[in-house]
Design a protein around this motif. Structure first.
Motif, short mmCIF file in Angstrom:
data_model
loop_
_atom_site.label_atom_id
_atom_site.label_comp_id
_atom_site.label_asym_id
_atom_site.label_seq_id
_atom_site.Cartn_x
_atom_site.Cartn_y
_atom_site.Cartn_z
N VAL A 244 0.84 -1.20 0.00
CA VAL A 244 0.00 0.00 0.00
C VAL A 244 0.87 1.25 0.00
O VAL A 244 0.63 2.20 -0.76
CB VAL A 244 -0.95 0.00 1.22
N SER A 245 1.90 1.25 0.85
CA SER A 245 2.80 2.40 0.91
C SER A 245 3.49 2.63 -0.43
O SER A 245 3.59 3.77 -0.91
CB SER A 245 3.84 2.18 2.01
N ASP A 246 3.94 1.53 -1.06
CA ASP A 246 4.61 1.66 -2.35
C ASP A 246 3.65 2.16 -3.43
O ASP A 246 4.02 2.96 -4.29
CB ASP A 246 5.22 0.32 -2.78
N MET A 247 2.39 1.69 -3.38
CA MET A 247 1.41 2.15 -4.37
C MET A 247 1.08 3.63 -4.18
O MET A 247 0.91 4.37 -5.15
CB MET A 247 0.14 1.31 -4.29
N ARG A 248 0.98 4.05 -2.93
CA ARG A 248 0.71 5.47 -2.67
C ARG A 248 1.83 6.34 -3.21
O ARG A 248 1.60 7.39 -3.80
CB ARG A 248 0.53 5.71 -1.17
N GLU A 249 3.07 5.86 -3.01
CA GLU A 249 4.21 6.61 -3.52
C GLU A 249 4.20 6.65 -5.04
O GLU A 249 4.44 7.69 -5.65
CB GLU A 249 5.50 5.98 -3.03
N ALA A 250 3.91 5.49 -5.67
CA ALA A 250 3.87 5.45 -7.13
C ALA A 250 2.77 6.34 -7.68
O ALA A 250 2.95 7.06 -8.67
CB ALA A 250 3.67 4.01 -7.60
N LEU A 251 1.60 6.31 -7.04
CA LEU A 251 0.46 7.09 -7.53
C LEU A 251 0.64 8.58 -7.30
O LEU A 251 -0.13 9.38 -7.84
CB LEU A 251 -0.82 6.60 -6.86
#
Length: 465
Positions: free
Chosen positions: A75-82
Motif C-alpha cells: 500500500v505504501s509503495d502504491m501510494r508513492e507510485a500514484l
C-alpha cells in the motif's frame, strides 16, 4: 482497546497451496467448516484466534507471517507510485489500495513493476548524455553503471547485509566501539591490526596476516576501512550469495559490486540501523551531532540517511549526491522521486555547486523540479585531508535533501519560509523541459526548436511545444 481484526486470506491460500492440501482437508486440520475457511480465504471473515493457534500447532506456522506488514508495504509503495504526476490528481482512495494489496497482491505488484519500468525508461533518457557524439558508444552498460543500477533499484538498501552489519555492531542491542569490534573480529582470524604512515588507506597482507591502516587518514575513515575488511573476511558467504542473486553480466561488474557491498556493510556497522534511525529522529537529522555521536564523517552520515529504507522501519526518504569541482557527480543515491542524470553533472541552479564557495558551511535551498515536487536541499563542501604537505587535498560537495513535506523533521528547516519561493531546478538539461532557463547548456532531447536569425533571447533558439 479492541484488538484489530486480522484478514489474511491471501496468506491462508498460499499456505494451503504450499502444503498441497484441498480446502476440505485444510479446513479439517484447522478445525473449521469448509464454508468458514472459504470465507476466510476470500477475506469475508477475519482469521480467528483458534485458526491462528491451529496453524502454529498443526504446521509449525510462524503466525507473524499473517500480519499485514507485506500488504501495508505494498500500500505504501502504491501510494508513492500514484503520487507520480503522470497519474494526475485522481488518486484512488486508501481503502481501494488496501483492498488491492490484500485481495489481489499479484496485481498490485504488477502495477508497481509497471511503474518502476516507466521510471527506468524515463531515466534511460539521461543515459543518452554519455552516448551523444560518441561513435563507439555501446548499449551494454559498463560494469560501473551496472553496479550503480543494482544499488539504485534496490533503493540503496540491502536488507541481509544491513542486518548482518547491525548484528555485528550491536550484538547486545547497543552499539559497541567500531574499531575495537573490528580488531576483535580480525584477531579471531589470526589477523593483526596495525597503523603506518603509508600511501594506502587500507592494505591487507594475506600471507603476513596483517591489516595496515594509514595514520594519515581521519579516524572515521580508519574505522570504515577496518570494517570493510571485516566484511570481506567474516561475511564473504553473505556477500557472494547477494552477488549470485544480482546476476551481473560480467566478472568485472561482480568484482565492483563486491567492493560496494563491503562498503555497505562498513557504513551499516559504523552507523547501525535502529540506533542511527533513533538518533536521527532525536537530533532532527542534525548531521554534525550524528557525526559526533557515532564517530563518523559528515559525508558518511549523509550517505547513511539515504539508505534508511528497511521495510517496516523506514526513515525519511532522502536523496544523496556528491560532486567534484568539475561538476561531475561521483556518487548518487535517491529514495525520493528526484532521479539524477546517469551521466555528467546535475542542474547548475542547484545549491550543491555553490557549496565550494562557502567551505565548512551548510547551504539550504528550497527547490522545485519540473514535475512540481518541492524539496528542501542541503549542500556542504567536504575536504578529505591527505596527511602530508606534498599530497593533494581532495575536495567535494555533498547534497542531501527530501521532499518539503518532511521538512518539519529536519533542524535545517527552522527559520525557512516553506510557503515562499522555490528555486526551479531540473535533472539534466537534455531531459529538462523548462523553456526559459537562463542556465540551459543544451536543448532538450524531445522538443523541437525554433531558430530565428533576427532575434536573440537568453538562448540562441526557442523551445517548441
Amino acid at each position: 482497546m479492541s484488538t484489530p481484526k486480522l484478514y489474511a486470506g491471501v496468506k491462508l491460500r498460499e499456505t494451503r497451496t504450499r502444503l498441497g492440501l484441498t480446502q476440505k482437508a485444510f479446513a479439517e486440520k484447522l478445525g473449521v467448516s469448509l464454508p468458514y475457511l472459504n470465507q476466510m480465504e476470500n477475506n469475508h471473515r477475519p482469521v480467528s484466534a483458534g485458526v491462528v493457534l491451529a496453524l502454529a500447532q498443526e504446521f509449525g506456522f510462524d503466525v507473524t507471517e499473517l500480519s499485514t506488514g507485506d500488504a501495508e508495504r505494498v500500500v505504501s509503495d502504491m501510494r508513492e507510485a500514484l503520487a507520480d504526476p503522470v497519474f494526475g490528481a485522481n488518486t484512488p482512495p486508501l481503502a481501494d489500495l488496501r483492498l488491492a494489496a490484500s485481495n489481489a497482491p499479484a496485481l498490485a505488484r504488477a502495477f508497481l513493476d509497471l511503474h518502476r519500468a516507466y521510471r527506468q525508461t524515463h531515466e534511460r533518457l539521461a543515459s543518452l548524455d554519455e552516448a551523444l557524439g560518441r561513435e563507439d558508444a555501446a548499449l551494454r552498460p559498463s560494469p560501473w553503471e551496472e553496479v550503480r543500477d543494482f544499488f539504485h533499484y534496490c533503493d540503496n538498501y540491502i536488507d541481509a547485509v544491513d542486518r548482518a552489519a547491525e548484528h555485528f555492531a550491536c550484538p547486545d542491542g547497543s552499539p559497541r566501539d567500531p574499531m575495537r569490534a573490528a580488531a576483535e573480529a580480525l584477531s579471531k582470524h589470526g589477523i593483526e591490526l596495525s597503523f603506518s604512515d603509508n600511501a594506502w588507506l587500507r592494505n591487507y597482507d594475506e600471507a603476513g596476516k596483517t591489516l595496515t591502516l594509514s595514520t594519515n587518514a581521519p579516524s572515521s575513515t580508519q574505522r570504515f576501512q577496518a570494517l570493510h575488511q571485516v566484511a570481506l573476511l567474516t561475511h564473504d558467504d553473505l556477500l557472494e550469495a547477494t552477488l549470485d542473486l544480482a546476476r551481473f553480466q560480467s566478472d568485472d561488474a561482480r568484482a565492483v559490486a563486491k567492493i560496494g557491498l563491503a562498503n555497505y556493510f562498513a557504513g551499516a556497522a559504523l552507523l547501525p540501523y535502529r540506533a542511527f534511525l533513533a538518533a536521527a529522529h532525536e537530533t532532527r537529522h542534525d548531521l554534525e551531532q550524528l557525526a559526533d555521536r557515532f564517530g563518523a564523517s559528515i559525508e558518511q552520515v549523509a550517505h547513511r540517511l539515504s539508505t534508511l529504507q528497511r521495510p517496516g522501519a523506514k526513515g525519511i526518504p532522502f536523496f544523496f549526491v556528491r560532486v567534484d569541482q568539475a561538476g561531475t557527480i561521483t556518487k548518487r543515491h535517491s529514495a525520493t522521486r528526484l532521479q539524477f542524470a546517469r551521466f555528467g553533472g546535475a542542474c547548475p541552479l542547484w545549491n550543491v555547486y555553490a557549496a565550494f564557495e562557502t567551505p565548512g558551511r551548510f547551504l539550504r535551498q528550497l527547490a522545485e523540479t519540473p514535475d512540481g515536487v518541492r524539496y528542501l536541499s542541503l549542500a556542504r563542501e567536504v575536504s578529505k585531508p591527505s596527511g602530508s604537505f606534498k599530497a593533494p587535498v581532495r575536495r567535494y560537495a555533498i547534497g542531501l535533501g527530501c521532499e518539503v513535506r518532511h521538512a518539519g523533521a529536519l533542524v535545517y528547516a527552522d527559520g525557512l519560509d516553506l510557503s515562499g519561493r522555490f528555486e526551479p531546478i531540473g535533472i539534466s538539461c537534455r531531459i529538462c523541459e523548462r523553456p526559459d532557463c537562463h542556465q540551459r547548456s543544451v536543448p532538450p532531447l524531445e522538443r523541437p526548436l525554433r531558430i530565428d536569425p533576427d532575434r536573440r533571447g537568453q538562448l540562441p533558439y526557442e523551445i517548441g511545444p
